[in-house]
Design a protein around this motif. Structure first.
Motif, PDB file in Angstrom:
ATOM      1  N   GLN A 105     -14.886 -13.151 -15.312  1.00 60.65           N
ATOM      2  CA  GLN A 105     -13.958 -14.091 -14.689  1.00 60.65           C
ATOM      3  C   GLN A 105     -12.799 -14.407 -15.630  1.00 60.65           C
ATOM      4  O   GLN A 105     -12.899 -14.236 -16.851  1.00 60.65           O
ATOM      5  CB  GLN A 105     -14.709 -15.387 -14.344  1.00 60.65           C
ATOM      6  CG  GLN A 105     -15.811 -15.187 -13.324  1.00 60.65           C
ATOM      7  CD  GLN A 105     -16.747 -16.378 -13.224  1.00 60.65           C
ATOM      8  OE1 GLN A 105     -17.937 -16.279 -13.501  1.00 60.65           O
ATOM      9  NE2 GLN A 105     -16.196 -17.518 -12.825  1.00 60.65           N
ATOM     10  N   HIS A 157     -13.249 -10.991 -11.385  1.00 62.52           N
ATOM     11  CA  HIS A 157     -12.868  -9.596 -11.195  1.00 62.52           C
ATOM     12  C   HIS A 157     -14.018  -8.606 -11.389  1.00 62.52           C
ATOM     13  O   HIS A 157     -13.893  -7.444 -11.014  1.00 62.52           O
ATOM     14  CB  HIS A 157     -11.723  -9.221 -12.143  1.00 62.52           C
ATOM     15  CG  HIS A 157     -11.945  -9.645 -13.564  1.00 62.52           C
ATOM     16  ND1 HIS A 157     -12.795  -8.991 -14.426  1.00 62.52           N
ATOM     17  CD2 HIS A 157     -11.421 -10.687 -14.275  1.00 62.52           C
ATOM     18  CE1 HIS A 157     -12.792  -9.593 -15.602  1.00 62.52           C
ATOM     19  NE2 HIS A 157     -11.967 -10.629 -15.547  1.00 62.52           N
ATOM     20  N   THR A 158     -15.141  -9.052 -11.960  1.00 62.23           N
ATOM     21  CA  THR A 158     -16.284  -8.167 -12.162  1.00 62.23           C
ATOM     22  C   THR A 158     -17.564  -8.924 -11.832  1.00 62.23           C
ATOM     23  O   THR A 158     -17.779 -10.024 -12.362  1.00 62.23           O
ATOM     24  CB  THR A 158     -16.357  -7.673 -13.621  1.00 62.23           C
ATOM     25  OG1 THR A 158     -15.102  -7.105 -13.998  1.00 62.23           O
ATOM     26  CG2 THR A 158     -17.466  -6.630 -13.785  1.00 62.23           C
TER      27      THR A 158
END
Length: 564
Positions: A69, A56-57
């Motif tokens: 993650q 997600h980043t």
């Protein structure tokens, strides 16, 4: 030419395409080809993605102690499901991490909370432990239960592992894994609370997982090179995996074998190390290599091997790591297997593989002394500069491809991964000496150093000295409070069956190998030395035994035993 950034999922898929019909894993009556295992990995990865797990980043937006993650714990004994889940996590850009299957209650809850686990793959036998802590982990959303015949029902909301293996590809393709994706490995926690070590997958592949082929200092340059190497190996190496996959060294060894299209063979019994079964399987499967962890694993292997029941002419190497072999055991092993290479390696979760040496019958290497590679050095006590040959004692360190840091711990990350003259180093806590000839003598973990009467004593050095006695089956050395010394050295000893030896004889042998001030002030005998499933010493347990044991003189009654 642009540098290839390797990720573990693509490495496995590359080999699977290159040698699809070769076997990669053998366990009991189950035989998995690379093609079959890769297809099963796909299904598990699809399931992870279908549950919203992934990255997600991006790495570029994170500090070194942060992960972008989702994390999925692998609470499993050895089996195909461990390797499948591990690679599937990487394929879905999830960070799988190891869970010590001996953990229960507080330890398990601590680990899963520290990791921020969103998912857990666990064997059915561990369902009661998971159920007991689940309410304390609101972020734990995905439970996948692996059937093992233990009779525990599926937990509410959990799914059966085999039911997710056929999961089809999602409408939106899986995201492309990246070499910057996280490889998360938790330390054993035998000297303190476990810590999550964050690596870039590319870095750990090159530093520890076979991305630099054995015998060379040049890493692979492309996936095509890996595919060509797998094809050229014509079946590769067959390795008997005696260590649990939850141990980093076992994961690293696995990828060393995978890169060459080789085969991992698992013992039938994954609950205990039954050397009779292991050696019979080695002979049956014509295994080439067996890993051990120091004397604690090598001695019982030798006891069984020396019965003469097994034809091990197939065996080419015994690989030792995690704890040194004493000279007594080394000679015994090379006598029993004079045709093998004995490979000793040094490394840690925070450094990858750092040093190794090779022994053969009649040409044994010096215990705990290694020729380092260019990335392995010793830094001074203040962690300010590298020591030159002959400058003495400091901290064993690595540079170059090293971890990012410790998950969620900015302070510990800065301390263990310092920047010296603009370069990051990994200094995890092992003391070492830079010898005049450039070699490095490993002393031991600073966390188990004993300060006694103003002197620093390295537990591992004393362990090797005590273990030199032929009647010592296993030993762990610790310090316990002393009004005279501040802390006194105590050896927690397991003797060989039917051994008839006094404490004084044990201490006399120890005194032949180390200075008198390092010789234990007391011997505490126990029926079995407790170690982790990977063979590493459990120093917390040993301190409890040492403190519980009554202090006595070396000539005390020779059969006194302190029970667990």
């Amino acid at each position: 030419m642009t540098e290839t950034r390797f990720d573990l999922s693509t490495v496995f898929a590359t080999v699977a395409r290159a040698v699809p019909d070769q076997e990669v894993l053998v366990w009991r009556d189950r035989r998995f080809t690379y093609r079959l295992l890769d297809a099963r990995i796909d299904g598990v990865a699809h399931y992870f993605a279908s549950r919203g797990l992934g990255c997600h980043t991006p790495r570029s937006a994170l500090a070194n102690h942060e992960s972008g993650q989702d994390h999925v714990g692998l609470y499993l004994r050895n089996g195909n499901e461990y390797l499948e889940s591990m690679v599937a996590g990487c394929r879905a850009r999830v960070a799988p991490f190891n869970v010590n299957y001996r953990y229960v209650g507080e330890e398990l809850a601590y680990l899963l909370a520290d990791a921020g686990a969103r998912g857990l793959v666990y064997h059915e036998e561990f369902a009661p432990q998971v159920a007991a802590i689940r309410d304390r982990l609101p972020g734990l959303e995905v439970l996948i239960q692996v059937a093992d015949g233990s009779g525990n029902a599926l937990l509410p909301g959990a799914v059966d592992y085999e039911s997710i293996v056929p999961t089809p590809a999602p409408a939106t393709p899986l995201p492309q894994p990246s070499g910057d994706d996280v490889y998360l490995l938790y330390t054993g926690g035998t000297t303190g609370m476990p810590k999550g070590v964050l690596w870039r997958q590319h870095d750990v592949f090159i530093a520890a997982m076979g991305g630099t082929p054995f015998g060379t200092d040049q890493p692979y340059r492309s996936y095509e090179e890996i595919a060509n190497a797998a094809r050229a190996a014509a079946g590769g190496i067959k390795l008997m995996m005696t260590a649990p996959f939850m141990h980093g060294a076992a994961q690293w060894s696995t990828f060393h074998i995978v890169n060459g299209g080789g085969k991992i063979v698992l013992p039938d019994d994954v609950h205990r190390l039954d050397w009779a079964g292991v050696l019979a399987t080695v002979a049956r499967e014509q295994v080439i290599s067996i890993p051990v962890v120091g004397d604690a694993m090598a001695r019982p292997m030798l006891d069984e091997l020396e019965t003469g029941k097994y034809d091990l002419s197939c065996l080419a190497a015994v690989n030792n790591g995690g704890a040194p072999l004493t000279p007594t055991v080394r000679k015994r092993l090379l006598s029993a297997l004079p045709h093998v290479l004995l490979l000793d390696a040094v490394g840690s979760s925070e450094t990858g593989i750092q040093m190794n040496h090779v022994s053969t019958a009649g040409a044994e290497a010096e215990t705990a002394v290694f020729q380092p590679d260019d990335a392995t050095i010793v830094v001074d006590e203040l962690r300010e500069r590298e020591l030159r040959p002959g400058e003495g004692q400091g901290w064993l360190a690595s540079k170059g491809r090293i971890p990012l840091g410790y998950l969620g711990d900015a302070r510990k990350t800065a301390e263990s991964f310092p920047v010296l003259n603009g370069q990051r180093y990994s200094v995890p806590g092992d003391k070492a000496v830079r010898l005049a000839d450039g070699r490095i003598r490993l002393l031991g973990r600073d966390g188990v150093t004993i300060n006694s009467g103003g002197e620093k004593i390295f537990a591992e050095e004393v362990e090797r000295a005590v273990a030199a006695h032929p009647d010592v089956r296993d030993v762990v050395v610790v310090g316990r409070p002393s009004p005279k010394w501040g802390s006194e050295v105590v050896a927690v000893v397991q003797l060989a069956e039917s051994a008839d030896v006094s404490d004084g004889e044990l201490l006399e042998e120890c005194g032949r190998h180390v200075a008198r001030y390092k010789v234990p002030k007391a011997i505490v005998r126990c029926p079995e030395v407790l170690r982790s499933p990977s063979g590493k010493a459990d120093y917390r347990w040993a301190r409890e035994q040492a403190c519980a044991g009554q202090e006595r003189k070396p000539d005390a009654p020779r059969h006194r035993v302190v029970h667990e």
